[in-house]
Scaffold this active site. Structure first.
Site, PDB file in Angstrom:
ATOM      1  N   ASP A  76       0.861  -1.185   0.000  1.00 52.71           N
ATOM      2  CA  ASP A  76       0.000   0.000   0.000  1.00 52.71           C
ATOM      3  C   ASP A  76       0.896   1.233   0.000  1.00 52.71           C
ATOM      4  O   ASP A  76       1.218   1.773   1.063  1.00 52.71           O
ATOM      5  CB  ASP A  76      -0.887   0.037   1.251  1.00 52.71           C
ATOM      6  CG  ASP A  76      -1.898  -1.078   1.318  1.00 52.71           C
ATOM      7  OD1 ASP A  76      -2.915  -0.985   0.627  1.00 52.71           O
ATOM      8  OD2 ASP A  76      -1.675  -2.047   2.086  1.00 52.71           O
ATOM      9  N   ARG A 128       4.580   3.002   3.007  1.00 52.65           N
ATOM     10  CA  ARG A 128       5.288   1.869   3.621  1.00 52.65           C
ATOM     11  C   ARG A 128       6.785   1.874   3.336  1.00 52.65           C
ATOM     12  O   ARG A 128       7.524   1.105   3.933  1.00 52.65           O
ATOM     13  CB  ARG A 128       4.715   0.539   3.115  1.00 52.65           C
ATOM     14  CG  ARG A 128       3.202   0.431   3.067  1.00 52.65           C
ATOM     15  CD  ARG A 128       2.537   0.566   4.404  1.00 52.65           C
ATOM     16  NE  ARG A 128       1.135   0.142   4.357  1.00 52.65           N
ATOM     17  CZ  ARG A 128       0.193   0.572   5.164  1.00 52.65           C
ATOM     18  NH1 ARG A 128       0.490   1.460   6.112  1.00 52.65           N
ATOM     19  NH2 ARG A 128      -1.043   0.125   5.063  1.00 52.65           N
ATOM     20  N   ARG A 167      -6.655  10.577   2.183  1.00 47.18           N
ATOM     21  CA  ARG A 167      -6.311   9.490   1.261  1.00 47.18           C
ATOM     22  C   ARG A 167      -7.116   9.598  -0.035  1.00 47.18           C
ATOM     23  O   ARG A 167      -6.752   8.972  -1.037  1.00 47.18           O
ATOM     24  CB  ARG A 167      -6.569   8.147   1.918  1.00 47.18           C
ATOM     25  CG  ARG A 167      -5.728   7.898   3.165  1.00 47.18           C
ATOM     26  CD  ARG A 167      -6.200   6.661   3.906  1.00 47.18           C
ATOM     27  NE  ARG A 167      -6.029   5.465   3.115  1.00 47.18           N
ATOM     28  CZ  ARG A 167      -6.638   4.302   3.361  1.00 47.18           C
ATOM     29  NH1 ARG A 167      -7.494   4.204   4.370  1.00 47.18           N
ATOM     30  NH2 ARG A 167      -6.412   3.252   2.596  1.00 47.18           N
ATOM     31  N   HIS A 226     -11.422  -1.349   9.618  1.00 45.56           N
ATOM     32  CA  HIS A 226     -10.423  -2.067  10.409  1.00 45.56           C
ATOM     33  C   HIS A 226     -10.963  -2.379  11.801  1.00 45.56           C
ATOM     34  O   HIS A 226     -10.514  -3.321  12.454  1.00 45.56           O
ATOM     35  CB  HIS A 226      -9.149  -1.233  10.554  1.00 45.56           C
ATOM     36  CG  HIS A 226      -8.417  -1.012   9.281  1.00 45.56           C
ATOM     37  ND1 HIS A 226      -8.744   0.003   8.406  1.00 45.56           N
ATOM     38  CD2 HIS A 226      -7.376  -1.669   8.715  1.00 45.56           C
ATOM     39  CE1 HIS A 226      -7.923  -0.045   7.372  1.00 45.56           C
ATOM     40  NE2 HIS A 226      -7.094  -1.049   7.520  1.00 45.56           N
ATOM     41  N   ASP A 253      -9.902  -6.308   0.318  1.00 46.08           N
ATOM     42  CA  ASP A 253      -9.220  -5.738   1.464  1.00 46.08           C
ATOM     43  C   ASP A 253      -8.911  -6.898   2.421  1.00 46.08           C
ATOM     44  O   ASP A 253      -9.328  -8.039   2.189  1.00 46.08           O
ATOM     45  CB  ASP A 253     -10.108  -4.684   2.130  1.00 46.08           C
ATOM     46  CG  ASP A 253      -9.311  -3.502   2.673  1.00 46.08           C
ATOM     47  OD1 ASP A 253      -8.120  -3.686   2.981  1.00 46.08           O
ATOM     48  OD2 ASP A 253      -9.887  -2.401   2.818  1.00 46.08           O
TER      49      ASP A 253
END
Length: 512
Positions: A73, A81, A142, A185, A257
């Site tokens: 990602d 990352r 984002r 999440h 996901d």
């Protein structure tokens, strides 16, 4: 291919640490798992990441005879990352604030070049969500914005840039995570929209992307009860087959996901969710963190094939989609000199400087010098999608030191005691630069700025994540949107405080 080998192509798994553990190796060697997702916890440096990717590529090819997807990602901004010796570009909303799709295209191309040089052939980006809910806890900066046509335009540029570098982009999070108030999440979001309502907003960027031949789309763990009362999009045949395949005509790779997210794990179970999603039309399922759960998921999928509840025809169809994508992207490569190069660093810096946005009409900023007080909280991991803050350096400290000024590091949620401390440390007529970090979700930060304003301080507020903070502050505050809590944005803010323009343009809309 055996059934086990076919199922191994349909999973993307992650592992803790900087080398694969015994369960990860078993997934590769015995279960023929053919794809990896990487996170910051797998990365120490660019050289280490390149070596890790080479090792994984060799191990998976030896076990399966097929090159893997090595995925990450790397959205830029708050979801980055890559290590410090590589280059991370600004977030989607920051790039959109430049107003220039060519900047978005370049950022995606340069990012993909660095990924390819490191051995990564799939970037789980761009985000196509239309962020119509200012209180959205997980998307925010984002997204390219709150206007679907604008999101479509910038997302198309990002997809094109990634494709030009030979890396597979994955558009996400279908059908749309922008109007949620729950982070998937942490829970199961619900969006109470009809298909027609989605077609008028959330699906517009996907329609454009599919017309552009985007190769892969990621399904979200969000319940859309008007489309499917029982299953989230990632597990729903009505969404994956009915909406995405049949209605929108997408023929590429459908990715999920992570099935370890609470939206699935707490409501359906991770292995169970993986198998149900394959039945519903998913091609590549993600289990990001726990190899043992990936082992369970593949065992459960094999049992489903054997009892006939997961038809071989569906497995073969998914494998066909995975292998077609690998034929196109698995051998992505670039020169090692692309990683962390000065051309990319200069481009990222200029993009961030072009993104900084004024959201007030108060004329020139008050002078900032050694007599200015800087304050603000540290960054924190606002969502598991974000990368964890790394070096511990705070906005207040870094900026104050560059001006030789005083600073106060506040809590994420300042209370009356900290507000009084800031008032005592400043005086009427003094310039105060106050950084906020998701202040719209941590109202103590905004209460502190309001108190300083009411006490006749000259307040310059800098939103270091979602710019929605600035909409809740008095008109007398000078307001800068900086989009992210990174050295890149700190540098750009400093230039503005020294007199450089803040040329960014930003439209902050609400629900459609």
């Amino acid at each position: 291919m055996t059934v086990r080998e076919k199922l191994g192509q349909l999973i993307m798994f992650g592992f803790p640490g900087t080398v694969p553990d015994s369960d990860a190796l078993r997934l590769i060697e015995e279960y023929k798992a053919g794809n990896i997702i990487l996170f910051s916890h797998n990365v120490e440096s660019a050289a280490q990441l390149k070596n890790l990717c080479q090792q994984l590529r060799q191990q998976i090819f030896k076990a399966t005879g097929i090159l893997p997807f090595l995925c990450i990602d790397q959205e830029g901004g708050v979801v980055s990352r890559l290590p410090e010796d590589a280059v991370s570009f600004p977030s989607a909303m920051a790039l959109a604030a430049t107003g220039d799709p060519a900047q978005v295209r370049t950022a995606a191309q340069y990012t993909a070049c660095e990924l390819a040089a490191l051995g990564i052939n799939c970037n789980l980006a761009p985000v196509l969500d239309v962020n119509t809910n200012p209180q959205n806890p997980v998307i925010g900066v984002r997204a390219y914005g709150s206007d679907p046509e604008e999101v479509a335009k910038f997302a198309a540029a990002s997809i094109q840039g990634c494709l030009e570098a030979g890396v597979m982009p994955v558009a996400k999070h279908f059908p749309g995570h922008g109007d949620t108030s729950v982070d998937s999440h942490l829970g199961l979001p619900r969006v109470e929209k009809t298909q027609q309502e989605l077609m008028c907003c959330e699906l517009i960027p996907y329609i454009h992307a599919i017309e552009q031949k985007v190769p892969a789309i990621m399904a979200a763990h969000i319940l859309f009860p008007r489309l499917d009362k029982h299953f989230p999009a990632s597990m729903s045949s009505a969404v994956l087959q009915g909406l995405l395949r049949d209605t929108l005509g997408f023929q590429g790779l459908i990715v999920s996901d992570c099935f370890e997210m609470s939206a699935i794990q707490d409501h359906y179970g991770t292995p169970e969710g993986f198998v149900a999603a394959l039945k519903a039309g998913l091609d590549l399922g993600c289990i990001s963190h726990t190899p043992k759960l990936a082992l369970e998921a593949l065992d459960m999928a094999l049992a489903a094939v054997e009892d006939g509840s997961l038809p071989m025809e569906r497995v073969d169809q998914a494998v066909e989609h995975v292998l077609a994508a690998k034929k196109r992207f698995a051998e992505a490569s670039a020169d090692w000199n692309e990683v962390g190069c000065e051309r990319h660093r200069t481009a990222a810096r200029k993009m961030m400087e072009a993104a900084i946005t004024r959201l007030d009409e108060n004329g020139p900023l008050p002078e900032v010098n050694e007599h200015t007080l800087f304050l603000g909280c540290p960054a924190y991991r606002a969502t598991f999608a974000s990368s964890a803050p790394d070096d511990g350096k705070t906005f207040a400290q870094v900026l104050a030191q560059s001006f030789g000024a005083n600073f106060i590091v506040t809590p994420v949620q300042p209370e009356k005691k900290q507000i009084q401390e800031a008032l005592r440390a400043s005086r009427p007529g003094q310039t105060v630069v106050a950084g906020s970090y998701n202040g719209h979700l941590n109202q103590g930060q905004l209460e502190l700025i309001r108190a300083l304003c009411a006490a006749d301080r000259l307040v310059i507020a800098v939103a270091l994540r979602n710019p929605y903070d600035l909409l809740e502050l008095p008109e007398t505050v000078w307001k800068l949107a900086a989009f992210e809590y990174t050295p890149l944005s700190f540098h750009a803010v400093k230039q503005v405080l020294l007199g450089a323009p803040a040329p960014g343009k930003l439209r902050l809309g609400g629900r459609r």
